[in-house]
Design a protein around this motif. Sequence first.
Motif, PDB file in Angstrom:
ATOM      1  N   UNK A 104       0.676  -0.801   0.345  1.00 48.54           N
ATOM      2  CA  UNK A 104       0.047  -0.294   0.012  1.00 48.54           C
ATOM      3  C   UNK A 104       0.392   1.254   0.026  1.00 48.54           C
ATOM      4  N   UNK A 105       2.349   1.165   0.560  1.00 47.76           N
ATOM      5  CA  UNK A 105       2.759   2.385   0.793  1.00 47.76           C
ATOM      6  C   UNK A 105       3.800   3.118  -0.925  1.00 47.76           C
ATOM      7  N   UNK A 106       3.592   1.409  -1.463  1.00 46.54           N
ATOM      8  CA  UNK A 106       4.380   1.713  -2.508  1.00 46.54           C
ATOM      9  C   UNK A 106       3.480   2.176  -3.989  1.00 46.54           C
ATOM     10  N   UNK A 107       1.669   1.610  -3.495  1.00 45.96           N
ATOM     11  CA  UNK A 107       1.572   3.176  -4.455  1.00 45.96           C
ATOM     12  C   UNK A 107       0.829   4.105  -4.021  1.00 45.96           C
ATOM     13  N   UNK A 108       0.847   3.961  -2.786  1.00 42.53           N
ATOM     14  CA  UNK A 108       0.314   5.770  -2.627  1.00 42.53           C
ATOM     15  C   UNK A 108       1.426   6.627  -2.600  1.00 42.53           C
ATOM     16  N   UNK A 109       2.989   6.157  -2.381  1.00 43.32           N
ATOM     17  CA  UNK A 109       4.141   7.266  -2.166  1.00 43.32           C
ATOM     18  C   UNK A 109       4.753   6.839  -3.486  1.00 43.32           C
ATOM     19  N   UNK A 110       4.919   5.787  -4.432  1.00 45.36           N
ATOM     20  CA  UNK A 110       5.820   5.396  -4.911  1.00 45.36           C
ATOM     21  C   UNK A 110       6.754   4.838  -4.431  1.00 45.36           C
ATOM     22  N   UNK A 111       7.868   4.147  -5.682  1.00 47.68           N
ATOM     23  CA  UNK A 111       9.179   3.535  -5.260  1.00 47.68           C
ATOM     24  C   UNK A 111      10.210   4.169  -6.422  1.00 47.68           C
ATOM     25  N   UNK A 112      11.137   4.479  -5.392  1.00 40.90           N
ATOM     26  CA  UNK A 112      12.241   4.752  -6.206  1.00 40.90           C
ATOM     27  C   UNK A 112      12.588   4.632  -6.864  1.00 40.90           C
ATOM     28  N   UNK A 113      13.061   2.697  -6.260  1.00 40.92           N
ATOM     29  CA  UNK A 113      13.761   1.517  -6.796  1.00 40.92           C
ATOM     30  C   UNK A 113      12.950   0.872  -7.463  1.00 40.92           C
ATOM     31  N   UNK A 114      11.599   0.765  -7.898  1.00 32.87           N
ATOM     32  CA  UNK A 114      10.418  -0.163  -9.012  1.00 32.87           C
ATOM     33  C   UNK A 114      10.938   1.924 -10.225  1.00 32.87           C
ATOM     34  N   UNK A 115      10.554   2.634  -9.699  1.00 36.87           N
ATOM     35  CA  UNK A 115      10.416   3.426 -11.427  1.00 36.87           C
ATOM     36  C   UNK A 115      12.519   2.865 -11.377  1.00 36.87           C
ATOM     37  N   UNK A 116      13.120   2.891 -11.112  1.00 39.17           N
ATOM     38  CA  UNK A 116      14.511   2.746 -12.105  1.00 39.17           C
ATOM     39  C   UNK A 116      14.470   1.557 -12.597  1.00 39.17           C
ATOM     40  N   UNK A 117      13.581   0.562 -11.630  1.00 36.87           N
ATOM     41  CA  UNK A 117      14.098  -0.851 -12.190  1.00 36.87           C
ATOM     42  C   UNK A 117      13.425  -0.549 -13.966  1.00 36.87           C
ATOM     43  N   UNK A 118      12.072  -0.541 -13.361  1.00 33.82           N
ATOM     44  CA  UNK A 118      11.151  -0.857 -14.591  1.00 33.82           C
ATOM     45  C   UNK A 118      11.558   0.672 -15.909  1.00 33.82           C
ATOM     46  N   UNK A 119      11.901   1.495 -15.625  1.00 37.03           N
ATOM     47  CA  UNK A 119      12.201   2.218 -15.900  1.00 37.03           C
ATOM     48  C   UNK A 119      14.162   2.203 -16.955  1.00 37.03           C
ATOM     49  N   UNK A 120      14.590   1.043 -17.073  1.00 37.18           N
ATOM     50  CA  UNK A 120      16.426   0.965 -18.110  1.00 37.18           C
ATOM     51  C   UNK A 120      15.592  -0.134 -18.350  1.00 37.18           C
ATOM     52  N   UNK A 121      17.044   0.247 -19.190  1.00 37.55           N
ATOM     53  CA  UNK A 121      17.250  -1.268 -19.589  1.00 37.55           C
ATOM     54  C   UNK A 121      18.646  -1.962 -19.465  1.00 37.55           C
ATOM     55  N   UNK A 122      19.207  -1.138 -18.416  1.00 34.04           N
ATOM     56  CA  UNK A 122      20.170  -1.645 -17.772  1.00 34.04           C
ATOM     57  C   UNK A 122      20.703  -1.801 -16.536  1.00 34.04           C
ATOM     58  N   UNK A 123      21.288  -2.565 -15.915  1.00 29.38           N
ATOM     59  CA  UNK A 123      21.358  -3.551 -14.614  1.00 29.38           C
ATOM     60  C   UNK A 123      21.432  -2.732 -13.796  1.00 29.38           C
ATOM     61  N   UNK A 124      20.682  -2.792 -13.187  1.00 32.37           N
ATOM     62  CA  UNK A 124      20.550  -2.544 -12.147  1.00 32.37           C
ATOM     63  C   UNK A 124      20.694  -3.339 -10.353  1.00 32.37           C
ATOM     64  N   UNK A 125      22.041  -2.801  -9.495  1.00 34.05           N
ATOM     65  CA  UNK A 125      22.373  -3.381  -8.196  1.00 34.05           C
ATOM     66  C   UNK A 125      21.399  -2.356  -7.446  1.00 34.05           C
ATOM     67  N   UNK A 126      20.352  -3.094  -6.530  1.00 34.29           N
ATOM     68  CA  UNK A 126      19.714  -2.708  -6.097  1.00 34.29           C
ATOM     69  C   UNK A 126      19.831  -3.313  -4.577  1.00 34.29           C
TER      70      UNK A 126
END
Length: 134
Positions: A104-126
């Motif tokens: 619910x928190x992710x839906x209400x406030x968003x997630x920078x990590x999720x947006x970065x992962x979904x917004x790039x083709x580059x490897x993302x280390x979390x």
Amino acid sequence: MYTVVAGIDESTDRAREIATEIVDIPMDASQVRVTLLHDFQDNPEGATVEQVASVRRAREILEEAGIEVSLSESSGRPADAILELADEEDADMIVVAGRKRTPTGKVLFGSVTQSVILGTERPVLVCSGREADD
């Protein structure tokens, strides 16, 4: 040269985790260049990226390991800033630290990590977003 863009927020613990994970990448440190990006959400005093404690801590860890570090700052949407900088620098990898949030928190406030992962083709280390016990 292996280029990394790392998003650094206000948390010194998360910054330390990001820097430590980058240092642990099995590569010659002299062949790695990291840009630490801090996105100012609220900056009424006009602080600069050099004044942010979490950025300074990450920089110290990386430089002690012999890694070349540069700093960048932006204001606005952190995920967009990270993705734009990664494109500008043609980064080989993006590094971010997650935070524990409920679905619910992710839906209400968003997630920078999720947006970065979904917004790039580059490897993302979390990295772990855990806070230190001390």
